[in-house]
Enzyme design. Structure first.
Site, short mmCIF file in Angstrom:
data_model
loop_
_atom_site.label_atom_id
_atom_site.label_comp_id
_atom_site.label_asym_id
_atom_site.label_seq_id
_atom_site.Cartn_x
_atom_site.Cartn_y
_atom_site.Cartn_z
N GLU A 115 12.03 41.66 29.95
CA GLU A 115 11.58 42.84 30.71
C GLU A 115 12.66 43.92 30.73
O GLU A 115 12.37 45.11 30.58
CB GLU A 115 11.22 42.43 32.14
CG GLU A 115 10.03 41.50 32.19
CD GLU A 115 9.68 41.08 33.62
OE1 GLU A 115 10.50 40.40 34.26
OE2 GLU A 115 8.60 41.47 34.09
N GLU A 135 7.73 32.13 32.41
CA GLU A 135 7.41 32.13 33.84
C GLU A 135 6.41 31.02 34.19
O GLU A 135 6.50 30.40 35.25
CB GLU A 135 6.84 33.49 34.25
CG GLU A 135 7.88 34.58 34.45
CD GLU A 135 8.34 35.26 33.16
OE1 GLU A 135 7.95 34.79 32.07
OE2 GLU A 135 9.10 36.23 33.25
C1 1HE Z 1 20.74 29.64 34.36
C2 1HE Z 1 19.62 30.27 33.77
C3 1HE Z 1 18.75 30.97 34.63
C4 1HE Z 1 20.74 29.29 32.22
N1 1HE Z 1 19.02 31.01 35.94
N2 1HE Z 1 20.96 29.68 35.68
N3 1HE Z 1 14.47 31.84 32.61
C5 1HE Z 1 14.32 30.67 31.97
O1 1HE Z 1 13.42 29.92 32.23
C6 1HE Z 1 15.36 30.33 30.93
C7 1HE Z 1 16.23 29.20 31.45
N4 1HE Z 1 17.35 28.96 30.57
C8 1HE Z 1 17.26 28.29 29.40
O2 1HE Z 1 16.19 27.93 28.94
C9 1HE Z 1 18.54 27.99 28.68
O3 1HE Z 1 19.60 28.05 29.62
C10 1HE Z 1 18.86 28.98 27.53
C11 1HE Z 1 17.87 28.74 26.38
C12 1HE Z 1 18.80 30.44 27.97
C13 1HE Z 1 20.31 28.71 27.02
O4 1HE Z 1 20.47 27.33 26.73
P1 1HE Z 1 21.92 26.71 26.63
O5 1HE Z 1 21.77 25.29 26.18
O6 1HE Z 1 22.80 27.59 25.81
O7 1HE Z 1 22.55 26.77 28.11
P2 1HE Z 1 22.24 25.81 29.37
O8 1HE Z 1 23.10 24.61 29.27
O9 1HE Z 1 20.79 25.60 29.54
O10 1HE Z 1 22.73 26.71 30.59
C14 1HE Z 1 24.10 27.04 30.77
C15 1HE Z 1 24.28 27.37 32.24
O11 1HE Z 1 23.53 28.54 32.54
C16 1HE Z 1 23.74 26.29 33.16
O12 1HE Z 1 24.52 26.33 34.33
P3 1HE Z 1 25.70 25.23 34.60
O13 1HE Z 1 26.29 25.65 35.89
O14 1HE Z 1 24.99 23.90 34.61
O15 1HE Z 1 26.63 25.36 33.43
C17 1HE Z 1 22.36 26.77 33.49
O16 1HE Z 1 21.87 26.29 34.70
C18 1HE Z 1 22.61 28.27 33.58
N5 1HE Z 1 21.39 29.04 33.38
N6 1HE Z 1 19.65 30.05 32.45
C19 1HE Z 1 20.10 30.36 36.44
N7 1HE Z 1 17.69 31.63 34.17
C20 1HE Z 1 11.51 38.63 38.40
S1 1HE Z 1 10.43 37.88 37.32
C21 1HE Z 1 11.32 37.26 35.96
C22 1HE Z 1 11.05 35.81 35.83
C23 1HE Z 1 11.89 35.15 34.80
O17 1HE Z 1 12.85 35.69 34.29
S2 1HE Z 1 11.39 33.58 34.37
C24 1HE Z 1 12.49 33.08 33.13
C25 1HE Z 1 13.65 32.30 33.69
#
Ligand code: 1HE
Length: 262
Positions: A115, A135
């Protein structure tokens, strides 16, 4: 002092705005939105074009899901007053402000990250980019203007598919669905975006303003109202910058259109 969540650099008349939470994949929380607002307003003041990019291995993982959970469980209290959604406000500052934005995309460009990218006027990605709207998998709905901006660009069918199935689009599919206009080899999206920004910065500020502010509004109007709006704006576009540029062409001093290929 802790690292800024947004980096800001001015390169000549081009502002470089970087999402800087790489350890959390540049997930968007409220403090990041506040810093982004400040950076965008600063770019409005001192730059002619801005480039938006992500530090680390991804552009942006969307909404900070930990913050969303804290809000859902009441750990973060809701505001007593209804206010405009801070994402809508800041993304609109980008989309409908005085200067064009180019988004340089790589890695995850998902949910709110997509977005945000869609609030820019031109998008470039490298071969590592993945576009998605997860989402549905998270039990939430788009909230950063996606229903308006993403749907207008990719159409209802593609957006519905992305949201219902969680399907990710590749760079080639992104190109096909107009999510991006340029695809580069890995690691080169930012350089290409800066090159495009430099080219855009050569236009008159007035024409750039009309391109980014008139086109999306005309898209929402009827045929008659659109032509009327076009006439009002093209009449306004003449002096004095246009006169100078028209004279340069007539005097044989302006660049030829072939100089802009690619
Ligand atoms: C996060 C987030 C996040 C990573 N919020 N902390 N978004 C999603 O559903 C996408 C969620 N994220 C992922 O699917 C993956 O993290 C990625 C594909 C983006 C990257 O994967 P990767 O293997 O490189 O990293 P990781 O090990 O999954 O994440 C690394 C750290 O980032 C980890 O934290 P840590 O403290 O355990 O190291 C994750 O928790 C953190 N992290 N993504 C919070 N999104 C207003 S409406 C809009 C609605 C939306 O945007 S919905 C989509 C949400």
């Amino acid at each position: 002092m802790s690292e800024p969540l947004i980096t800001y650099e001015l390169d000549g008349n081009i502002a470089l705005i970087g999402l800087n939470r790489p350890d959390k994949r540049n997930a968007i929380n409220d403090p990041l939105v506040d810093e982004l607002r400040a950076a965008v307003l600063r770019a409005h003041d001192e730059a002619d074009v801005a480039v938006l990019f992500g530090h680390g291995s991804n552009f942006c993982a969307g909404l900070d899901l930990a913050e969303a959970l804290a809000r859902a469980t009441g750990q973060i209290k809701p505001s007593r007053k209804r206010r405009r959604h801070n994402w809508h406000e800041v993304f609109d500052l980008i989309a409908r402000g005085p200067i064009p934005f180019v988004a340089a995309l790589h890695g995850a460009v998902v949910g709110g990250g997509l977005e945000l990218a869609m609030s820019a006027h031109l998008r470039v990605c490298d071969e590592s980019a993945l576009f998605g709207l997860p989402e549905g998998q998270r039990g939430i709905f788009v909230g950063g203007g996606g229903t308006v901006r993403i749907q207008r660009v990719v159409g209802t069918t593609v957006m519905t598919d992305m949201m219902l199935t969680g399907r990710l689009l590749s760079p080639a599919e992104g190109l096909q669905e107009h999510v991006v206009r340029y695809v580069t080899p890995a690691g080169e999206a930012l350089a290409k975006s800066r090159e495009l920004a430099a080219r855009i910065a050569k236009n008159s500020l007035e024409t750039n303003w009309m391109i980014i502010n008139v086109l999306p509004r005309v898209q929402d109007l009827s045929h008659d109202d659109g032509l009327f709006m076009e006439q009002l704006n093209s009449a306004r576009a003449r002096p004095p910058e246009a006169e100078k540029r028209l004279r340069e062409f007539v005097d044989g001093k302006a660049a030829k259109i072939q100089d802009n290929q690619g």
